[in-house]
Scaffold this motif. Sequence first.
Motif, PDB file in Angstrom:
ATOM      1  N   UNK A  27     -22.538 -58.826  -5.899  1.00 38.66           N
ATOM      2  CA  UNK A  27     -21.427 -59.387  -5.138  1.00 38.66           C
ATOM      3  C   UNK A  27     -20.670 -58.388  -4.297  1.00 38.66           C
ATOM      4  N   UNK A  28     -21.162 -57.143  -4.207  1.00 36.46           N
ATOM      5  CA  UNK A  28     -20.398 -56.085  -3.547  1.00 36.46           C
ATOM      6  C   UNK A  28     -20.186 -56.362  -2.063  1.00 36.46           C
ATOM      7  N   UNK A  29     -21.215 -56.790  -1.346  1.00 40.03           N
ATOM      8  CA  UNK A  29     -21.049 -57.036   0.084  1.00 40.03           C
ATOM      9  C   UNK A  29     -19.999 -58.118   0.329  1.00 40.03           C
ATOM     10  N   UNK A  30     -20.008 -59.165  -0.496  1.00 39.18           N
ATOM     11  CA  UNK A  30     -19.008 -60.231  -0.331  1.00 39.18           C
ATOM     12  C   UNK A  30     -17.607 -59.711  -0.623  1.00 39.18           C
ATOM     13  N   UNK A  31     -17.483 -58.896  -1.682  1.00 42.77           N
ATOM     14  CA  UNK A  31     -16.179 -58.330  -2.018  1.00 42.77           C
ATOM     15  C   UNK A  31     -15.664 -57.450  -0.891  1.00 42.77           C
ATOM     16  N   UNK A  32     -16.531 -56.599  -0.357  1.00 45.37           N
ATOM     17  CA  UNK A  32     -16.118 -55.698   0.725  1.00 45.37           C
ATOM     18  C   UNK A  32     -15.663 -56.487   1.946  1.00 45.37           C
ATOM     19  N   UNK A  43     -14.571 -52.146   9.221  1.00 48.82           N
ATOM     20  CA  UNK A  43     -15.476 -51.414   8.360  1.00 48.82           C
ATOM     21  C   UNK A  43     -16.266 -50.375   9.133  1.00 48.82           C
ATOM     22  N   UNK A  44     -16.368 -49.176   8.557  1.00 49.50           N
ATOM     23  CA  UNK A  44     -17.162 -48.108   9.115  1.00 49.50           C
ATOM     24  C   UNK A  44     -18.339 -47.791   8.209  1.00 49.50           C
ATOM     25  N   UNK A  57     -13.057 -46.860   6.720  1.00 51.26           N
ATOM     26  CA  UNK A  57     -12.472 -48.028   7.371  1.00 51.26           C
ATOM     27  C   UNK A  57     -11.383 -47.572   8.328  1.00 51.26           C
ATOM     28  N   UNK A  58     -11.005 -48.478   9.224  1.00 49.35           N
ATOM     29  CA  UNK A  58      -9.875 -48.269  10.129  1.00 49.35           C
ATOM     30  C   UNK A  58      -8.850 -49.362   9.839  1.00 49.35           C
ATOM     31  N   UNK A  59      -7.611 -48.939   9.584  1.00 49.13           N
ATOM     32  CA  UNK A  59      -6.531 -49.883   9.294  1.00 49.13           C
ATOM     33  C   UNK A  59      -6.085 -50.587  10.587  1.00 49.13           C
ATOM     34  N   UNK A  60      -5.330 -51.680  10.461  1.00 50.04           N
ATOM     35  CA  UNK A  60      -4.887 -52.403  11.665  1.00 50.04           C
ATOM     36  C   UNK A  60      -4.114 -51.546  12.658  1.00 50.04           C
ATOM     37  N   UNK A  61      -3.397 -50.512  12.163  1.00 46.66           N
ATOM     38  CA  UNK A  61      -2.643 -49.648  13.078  1.00 46.66           C
ATOM     39  C   UNK A  61      -3.472 -48.488  13.618  1.00 46.66           C
TER      40      UNK A  61
END
Length: 294
Positions: A27-32, A43-44, A57-61
């Motif tokens: 279930x990891x891909x779904x959780x991510x 996601x990076x 990852x890159x945050x919204x800001x």
Amino acid sequence: MPATPRDELHATVTRTWGAEGAAWLTGLDRLTARLARELGLRLGPVMPQSFHSVRAVICPDGTPAVLKTGVPDGHLDAEIAALRAYDGRGAVRLLWADPARGALLLERAVPGHDVTILPDDDAVAVIAGRLRVLHTAPVPAGLDQVRSERDALAAHLRRFPGDDPLPRRLVSAAASLWCSSAPREVLLHGDLHHHNVLAGTREDWLAIDPHGRAGDPGYDCGQLLYNPLDADPVLLAARAPARLERLADTVGVDPDRALAWGFAVCVLSEVWNAQDGPVDGTALAVALELERGL
């Protein structure tokens, strides 16, 4: 970071958590993806990972961060508590966490290379300096005491009556030296070595991946002695006494106590290896060298 990240996730998780780990991996891909939607993350690439999934990852800001997830059995609770206590002093900041889902959003150390790029004396100085800062953090309530890890040494002696897979005298000595009391109790990182100190921006070097234990500061002098990975065990053994001297001086631990802890932690590392696989031999080589000074 290395061009080809080390990825031991599937092998390590299934070996450590069995069927529970295999189900989590399914279930990891779904959780991510779900966490990325909830937190607004872009996601990076996958980063080096073994026991946990680690994604850039890159945050919204626009802030670079790391999304770390693991089997949600509570083992990450101590890391979360430690990072909150550090509050960014000497370590990456914890930006968000959901312990029930085993998920953490962490500050990303940039540029992010580890201290293996430095000459060994300089690398040890950096690690020792991080320990000195980290040991000033308040100790969160409810952390496991490091003295309880002596139980693994006692269990090994019961399971293996002879010198295979480890010389019995070493395990007996480590159990005897394991300190049940401490001149002072600190929040221990528990696994600070060359690969868990990364180059940062707001501080030159930042610790990652704390295990979060409470106990004698000398315990934290042990893990770097059998690192970095892939180093020649003979060379690591030869370097160990000088490394311990630097650590003891910087961290503020009596040299004899640092020696005892360094030896005992190296033996414990091999005891853990022997629980479910072959002895690695690197920490054993260091322990044999340190035994000469006890």
